[in-house]
Scaffold this motif. Structure first.
Motif, PDB file in Angstrom:
ATOM      1  N   PRO A  37       0.798  -1.226   0.000  1.00 38.52           N
ATOM      2  CA  PRO A  37       0.000   0.000   0.000  1.00 38.52           C
ATOM      3  C   PRO A  37       0.829   1.273   0.000  1.00 38.52           C
ATOM      4  O   PRO A  37       0.266   2.375   0.034  1.00 38.52           O
ATOM      5  CB  PRO A  37      -0.813  -0.121   1.297  1.00 38.52           C
ATOM      6  CG  PRO A  37       0.055  -0.915   2.201  1.00 38.52           C
ATOM      7  CD  PRO A  37       0.813  -1.871   1.317  1.00 38.52           C
ATOM      8  N   ALA A  38       2.158   1.155  -0.032  1.00 33.09           N
ATOM      9  CA  ALA A  38       3.015   2.346  -0.031  1.00 33.09           C
ATOM     10  C   ALA A  38       2.677   3.213  -1.245  1.00 33.09           C
ATOM     11  O   ALA A  38       2.541   2.720  -2.370  1.00 33.09           O
ATOM     12  CB  ALA A  38       4.486   1.940  -0.052  1.00 33.09           C
ATOM     13  N   GLY A  39       2.524   4.490  -1.024  1.00 32.84           N
ATOM     14  CA  GLY A  39       2.208   5.404  -2.110  1.00 32.84           C
ATOM     15  C   GLY A  39       0.728   5.534  -2.405  1.00 32.84           C
ATOM     16  O   GLY A  39       0.323   6.423  -3.164  1.00 32.84           O
ATOM     17  N   ARG A  40      -0.100   4.668  -1.825  1.00 31.37           N
ATOM     18  CA  ARG A  40      -1.543   4.771  -2.041  1.00 31.37           C
ATOM     19  C   ARG A  40      -2.120   5.910  -1.203  1.00 31.37           C
ATOM     20  O   ARG A  40      -1.703   6.136  -0.069  1.00 31.37           O
ATOM     21  CB  ARG A  40      -2.250   3.466  -1.649  1.00 31.37           C
ATOM     22  CG  ARG A  40      -1.771   2.234  -2.393  1.00 31.37           C
ATOM     23  CD  ARG A  40      -2.284   2.194  -3.822  1.00 31.37           C
ATOM     24  NE  ARG A  40      -1.853   0.992  -4.512  1.00 31.37           N
ATOM     25  CZ  ARG A  40      -2.594  -0.121  -4.629  1.00 31.37           C
ATOM     26  NH1 ARG A  40      -3.792  -0.161  -4.066  1.00 31.37           N
ATOM     27  NH2 ARG A  40      -2.137  -1.170  -5.269  1.00 31.37           N
ATOM     28  N   THR A  41      -3.091   6.625  -1.779  1.00 27.51           N
ATOM     29  CA  THR A  41      -3.782   7.663  -1.021  1.00 27.51           C
ATOM     30  C   THR A  41      -4.785   7.004  -0.075  1.00 27.51           C
ATOM     31  O   THR A  41      -5.099   5.809  -0.200  1.00 27.51           O
ATOM     32  CB  THR A  41      -4.538   8.616  -1.950  1.00 27.51           C
ATOM     33  OG1 THR A  41      -5.605   7.884  -2.616  1.00 27.51           O
ATOM     34  CG2 THR A  41      -3.602   9.210  -2.989  1.00 27.51           C
ATOM     35  N   ARG A  42      -5.288   7.790   0.857  1.00 29.97           N
ATOM     36  CA  ARG A  42      -6.292   7.240   1.775  1.00 29.97           C
ATOM     37  C   ARG A  42      -7.534   6.781   1.028  1.00 29.97           C
ATOM     38  O   ARG A  42      -8.123   5.757   1.364  1.00 29.97           O
ATOM     39  CB  ARG A  42      -6.658   8.268   2.842  1.00 29.97           C
ATOM     40  CG  ARG A  42      -5.585   8.447   3.913  1.00 29.97           C
ATOM     41  CD  ARG A  42      -6.104   9.263   5.081  1.00 29.97           C
ATOM     42  NE  ARG A  42      -5.111   9.383   6.131  1.00 29.97           N
ATOM     43  CZ  ARG A  42      -4.958   8.536   7.128  1.00 29.97           C
ATOM     44  NH1 ARG A  42      -5.728   7.465   7.191  1.00 29.97           N
ATOM     45  NH2 ARG A  42      -4.040   8.728   8.064  1.00 29.97           N
ATOM     46  N   GLN A  43      -7.944   7.518   0.018  1.00 30.30           N
ATOM     47  CA  GLN A  43      -9.128   7.112  -0.739  1.00 30.30           C
ATOM     48  C   GLN A  43      -8.890   5.794  -1.467  1.00 30.30           C
ATOM     49  O   GLN A  43      -9.769   4.928  -1.521  1.00 30.30           O
ATOM     50  CB  GLN A  43      -9.511   8.207  -1.744  1.00 30.30           C
ATOM     51  CG  GLN A  43     -10.812   7.921  -2.503  1.00 30.30           C
ATOM     52  CD  GLN A  43     -11.996   7.766  -1.578  1.00 30.30           C
ATOM     53  OE1 GLN A  43     -12.274   8.640  -0.757  1.00 30.30           O
ATOM     54  NE2 GLN A  43     -12.715   6.642  -1.682  1.00 30.30           N
ATOM     55  N   GLN A  44      -7.702   5.618  -2.012  1.00 31.61           N
ATOM     56  CA  GLN A  44      -7.385   4.363  -2.680  1.00 31.61           C
ATOM     57  C   GLN A  44      -7.382   3.203  -1.689  1.00 31.61           C
ATOM     58  O   GLN A  44      -7.829   2.090  -2.008  1.00 31.61           O
ATOM     59  CB  GLN A  44      -6.024   4.475  -3.365  1.00 31.61           C
ATOM     60  CG  GLN A  44      -6.028   5.389  -4.592  1.00 31.61           C
ATOM     61  CD  GLN A  44      -4.643   5.632  -5.142  1.00 31.61           C
ATOM     62  OE1 GLN A  44      -3.649   5.619  -4.396  1.00 31.61           O
ATOM     63  NE2 GLN A  44      -4.549   5.867  -6.445  1.00 31.61           N
ATOM     64  N   LEU A  45      -6.894   3.450  -0.470  1.00 24.65           N
ATOM     65  CA  LEU A  45      -6.905   2.417   0.558  1.00 24.65           C
ATOM     66  C   LEU A  45      -8.336   2.049   0.935  1.00 24.65           C
ATOM     67  O   LEU A  45      -8.666   0.868   1.120  1.00 24.65           O
ATOM     68  CB  LEU A  45      -6.142   2.894   1.789  1.00 24.65           C
ATOM     69  CG  LEU A  45      -4.633   3.119   1.609  1.00 24.65           C
ATOM     70  CD1 LEU A  45      -4.028   3.726   2.871  1.00 24.65           C
ATOM     71  CD2 LEU A  45      -3.923   1.814   1.263  1.00 24.65           C
ATOM     72  N   LEU A  46      -9.196   3.049   1.046  1.00 27.81           N
ATOM     73  CA  LEU A  46     -10.601   2.779   1.376  1.00 27.81           C
ATOM     74  C   LEU A  46     -11.268   1.968   0.267  1.00 27.81           C
ATOM     75  O   LEU A  46     -12.080   1.071   0.537  1.00 27.81           O
ATOM     76  CB  LEU A  46     -11.357   4.093   1.593  1.00 27.81           C
ATOM     77  CG  LEU A  46     -10.959   4.905   2.833  1.00 27.81           C
ATOM     78  CD1 LEU A  46     -11.703   6.234   2.856  1.00 27.81           C
ATOM     79  CD2 LEU A  46     -11.246   4.126   4.108  1.00 27.81           C
ATOM     80  N   ASN A  47     -10.944   2.290  -0.981  1.00 21.14           N
ATOM     81  CA  ASN A  47     -11.513   1.529  -2.102  1.00 21.14           C
ATOM     82  C   ASN A  47     -11.048   0.071  -2.057  1.00 21.14           C
ATOM     83  O   ASN A  47     -11.841  -0.853  -2.310  1.00 21.14           O
ATOM     84  CB  ASN A  47     -11.095   2.158  -3.430  1.00 21.14           C
ATOM     85  CG  ASN A  47     -11.728   3.520  -3.656  1.00 21.14           C
ATOM     86  OD1 ASN A  47     -12.720   3.860  -3.002  1.00 21.14           O
ATOM     87  ND2 ASN A  47     -11.162   4.310  -4.544  1.00 21.14           N
ATOM     88  N   MET A  48      -9.776  -0.152  -1.728  1.00 18.33           N
ATOM     89  CA  MET A  48      -9.256  -1.515  -1.609  1.00 18.33           C
ATOM     90  C   MET A  48     -10.012  -2.279  -0.530  1.00 18.33           C
ATOM     91  O   MET A  48     -10.376  -3.449  -0.715  1.00 18.33           O
ATOM     92  CB  MET A  48      -7.769  -1.478  -1.264  1.00 18.33           C
ATOM     93  CG  MET A  48      -6.858  -0.988  -2.365  1.00 18.33           C
ATOM     94  SD  MET A  48      -5.144  -0.728  -1.791  1.00 18.33           S
ATOM     95  CE  MET A  48      -4.717  -2.375  -1.235  1.00 18.33           C
ATOM     96  N   GLU A  49     -10.256  -1.631   0.603  1.00 18.08           N
ATOM     97  CA  GLU A  49     -10.947  -2.296   1.703  1.00 18.08           C
ATOM     98  C   GLU A  49     -12.387  -2.625   1.324  1.00 18.08           C
ATOM     99  O   GLU A  49     -12.895  -3.704   1.665  1.00 18.08           O
ATOM    100  CB  GLU A  49     -10.924  -1.396   2.944  1.00 18.08           C
ATOM    101  CG  GLU A  49     -11.700  -1.917   4.129  1.00 18.08           C
ATOM    102  CD  GLU A  49     -11.106  -3.180   4.732  1.00 18.08           C
ATOM    103  OE1 GLU A  49     -11.686  -3.697   5.718  1.00 18.08           O
ATOM    104  OE2 GLU A  49     -10.065  -3.669   4.232  1.00 18.08           O
ATOM    105  N   GLY A  50     -13.056  -1.709   0.633  1.00 14.64           N
ATOM    106  CA  GLY A  50     -14.429  -1.976   0.210  1.00 14.64           C
ATOM    107  C   GLY A  50     -14.526  -3.183  -0.703  1.00 14.64           C
ATOM    108  O   GLY A  50     -15.415  -4.030  -0.542  1.00 14.64           O
ATOM    109  N   ARG A  51     -13.600  -3.284  -1.646  1.00 15.65           N
ATOM    110  CA  ARG A  51     -13.591  -4.438  -2.551  1.00 15.65           C
ATOM    111  C   ARG A  51     -13.286  -5.723  -1.793  1.00 15.65           C
ATOM    112  O   ARG A  51     -13.841  -6.789  -2.079  1.00 15.65           O
ATOM    113  CB  ARG A  51     -12.573  -4.212  -3.675  1.00 15.65           C
ATOM    114  CG  ARG A  51     -12.960  -3.116  -4.654  1.00 15.65           C
ATOM    115  CD  ARG A  51     -12.081  -3.145  -5.898  1.00 15.65           C
ATOM    116  NE  ARG A  51     -10.690  -2.812  -5.570  1.00 15.65           N
ATOM    117  CZ  ARG A  51     -10.192  -1.586  -5.592  1.00 15.65           C
ATOM    118  NH1 ARG A  51     -10.976  -0.554  -5.890  1.00 15.65           N
ATOM    119  NH2 ARG A  51      -8.919  -1.365  -5.321  1.00 15.65           N
TER     120      ARG A  51
END
Length: 319
Positions: free
Chosen positions: A135-149
């Motif tokens: 997850p290095a370099g991922r924004t918080r929104q991208q992390l949230l999208n990953m968790e939702g999926r």
């Protein structure tokens, strides 16, 4: 009057480590009292003795009453106490740290107070959830999208594994019975996981409110920790319970979750993961836990002994 550093409570060495405890004990329709260093649960069937130092979290369901003395011994043992609403829809938690050191909560506060390190810890939490992705370099929104999926995929996978039909996640805060059986089971499992996570956070002396993914709530850090184990502990236990039928699903979910927590040694994992996430030095922990000590902060990072008047005679006790 004794000082904080001289209180007569049991020392951490005298108490069972949080990782060695029962994950949770659920009681309902009984009176909870104290008998020496145990608590007792009295109902129509008699009296049950439960060693208080072996409890991670005590879940108090409908119809329970608890005495001041029982709360005292639970507090001294660092056990979490959760008042669970009807069918486990709501809870209120509390507890006391097993440690006398502020080292871990200071590490948490330092990591939380800096935006960069706060994001670093959040990414580390997602790294635990996604061991095959960086997850290095991922924004918080991208992390949230990953968790939702990830959650959607987990629900579909557990539905296929157990044969339990699944449409979507629904949470009815004020009406537990409004959801279908699998949703009821997931809700019951979530509440238990929050109680267990709160007990570990409190026992380690961390702040429940200083979260790295969640924010703005008194239990933000508790939610952060509980969410680490959703897909491999909580949700599978919920679907296993739902597969057995809709009757008494909250109680069966608690039993399935308790078995899974014990089998996976989740409490040990929680303790290790929290310390790793906060980069807490184990050697430092051993030194700090060797004595029950309160200091005052002086200049240049120097700490001096508390309870003394530093204006004159160094031997003058002021408290």
């Amino acid at each position: 009057m004794s000082t904080v550093g001289r209180r007569g409570a049991s020392t951490p060495r005298e108490l069972a480590r949080v990782g060695d405890r029962l994950s949770f004990v659920y009681l309902e329709r009984c009176v909870v009292h104290r008998d020496d260093n145990a608590i007792t649960a009295e109902d129509a069937d008699g009296v049950t003795h439960i060693p208080s130092a072996t409890i991670g979290t005590l879940l108090l369901g409908p119809g329970t009453r608890i005495t001041h003395q029982a709360m005292t011994v639970l507090g001294e043992c660092g056990a979490g106490v959760v008042w669970v609403g009807e069918q486990g829809v709501r809870f209120y938690a509390g507890g006391r740290a097993l440690t006398r050191s502020s080292g871990l909560v200071e590490a948490q506060a330092m990591a939380w107070a800096n935006q960069r390190t706060r994001l670093d810890v959040a990414r580390a939490m997602y790294r635990l959830r996604f061991p095959d992705e960086d997850p290095a370099g991922r924004t918080r929104q991208q992390l949230l999208n990953m968790e939702g999926r990830r959650l959607k995929a987990c629900y579909r996978s557990e539905s296929a594994r157990t044969g339990v039909p699944w449409v979507r996640r629904e949470y009815h805060r004020d009406d537990f019975s409004a959801g279908d059986p699998p949703n009821q089971a997931v809700t019951a499992a979530a509440q238990c996981m929050y109680g267990v996570a709160h007990a570990v956070v409190a026992a380690l002396g961390c702040s429940p409110g200083l979260g790295f993914v969640h924010s703005g709530h008194e239990r933000s850090f508790v939610l952060d920790i509980a969410d680490l184990y959703k897909t491999d502990v909580a949700i599978p236990a919920a679907f296993d319970a739902a597969a057995e039928g809709p009757e008494d699903i909250a109680a069966r979910t608690r039993r399935a979750l308790r078995d899974r927590i014990n089998k996976t040694r989740l409490l040990d994992r929680c303790v290790k993961d929290i310390k790793d996430l906060l980069h807490y030095d184990v050697a430092q922990e051993a030194a700090e836990s060797a004595e029950d000590r309160v200091t005052l902060q002086s200049d240049h990072g120097r700490h001096v002994e508390a309870g003394r008047n530093w204006d004159g005679d160094a031997d003058e006790v002021i408290w």
